[in-house]
Design a protein around this motif. Structure first.
Motif, PDB file in Angstrom:
ATOM      1  N   VAL A 105      50.329  42.324  38.615  1.00 62.17           N
ATOM      2  CA  VAL A 105      49.849  41.662  39.917  1.00 62.17           C
ATOM      3  C   VAL A 105      48.807  41.453  40.473  1.00 62.17           C
ATOM      4  CG1 VAL A 105      52.652  42.762  40.519  1.00 62.17           C
ATOM      5  CG2 VAL A 105      50.572  43.944  41.075  1.00 62.17           C
ATOM      6  N   LEU A 106      47.953  41.633  39.852  1.00 63.62           N
ATOM      7  CA  LEU A 106      46.405  41.301  40.341  1.00 63.62           C
ATOM      8  C   LEU A 106      45.898  42.189  41.490  1.00 63.62           C
ATOM      9  CD1 LEU A 106      46.572  37.550  40.024  1.00 63.62           C
ATOM     10  CD2 LEU A 106      45.845  39.138  38.292  1.00 63.62           C
ATOM     11  N   ALA A 107      46.513  43.672  41.320  1.00 66.57           N
ATOM     12  CA  ALA A 107      46.136  44.492  42.429  1.00 66.57           C
ATOM     13  C   ALA A 107      44.537  45.109  42.071  1.00 66.57           C
ATOM     14  CB  ALA A 107      47.230  45.297  42.546  1.00 66.57           C
ATOM     15  N   LEU A 108      44.195  45.180  40.922  1.00 68.65           N
ATOM     16  CA  LEU A 108      43.165  45.755  40.634  1.00 68.65           C
ATOM     17  C   LEU A 108      41.952  44.902  40.372  1.00 68.65           C
ATOM     18  CD1 LEU A 108      42.034  48.757  39.909  1.00 68.65           C
ATOM     19  CD2 LEU A 108      42.484  48.023  37.439  1.00 68.65           C
ATOM     20  N   ARG A 109      40.611  45.342  41.112  1.00 71.23           N
ATOM     21  CA  ARG A 109      39.448  44.433  40.821  1.00 71.23           C
ATOM     22  C   ARG A 109      38.255  45.406  40.547  1.00 71.23           C
ATOM     23  NH1 ARG A 109      37.558  43.129  46.289  1.00 71.23           N
ATOM     24  NH2 ARG A 109      38.466  44.452  47.671  1.00 71.23           N
TER      25      ARG A 109
END
Length: 76
Positions: free
Chosen positions: A63-67
């Protein structure tokens, strides 16, 4: 003259995160889980020798929550 050092830290968007825990499996050196299976991030900068692991953890998040956040600081 002071030198600049680049710090890279992990950040998670708690609204996007759904607790899949793939990042925890990919990077247990700096990501643990809370009782509900959501990531708990180590607040310290990612060491250079673990940066590839951190990047992998970012890419496996469905879900592309980590960066990875990069900041510069002066080094004495």
């Amino acid at each position: 003259m002071p030198r600049r050092q680049r710090d890279r830290t992990l950040r998670v968007d708690p609204i996007k995160c759904e607790g899949h825990a793939l990042c925890i499996e990919a990077f247990p050196e700096m990501i643990t889980r809370d009782p509900w299976n959501y990531p708990v991030l180590n607040p310290h900068p990612v060491p250079d020798h673990l940066l590839r692991h951190a990047e992998h953890a970012v890419t496996v998040c469905p879900v592309l929550a980590l960066r990875i956040v990069t900041s510069d600081r002066e080094r004495k």
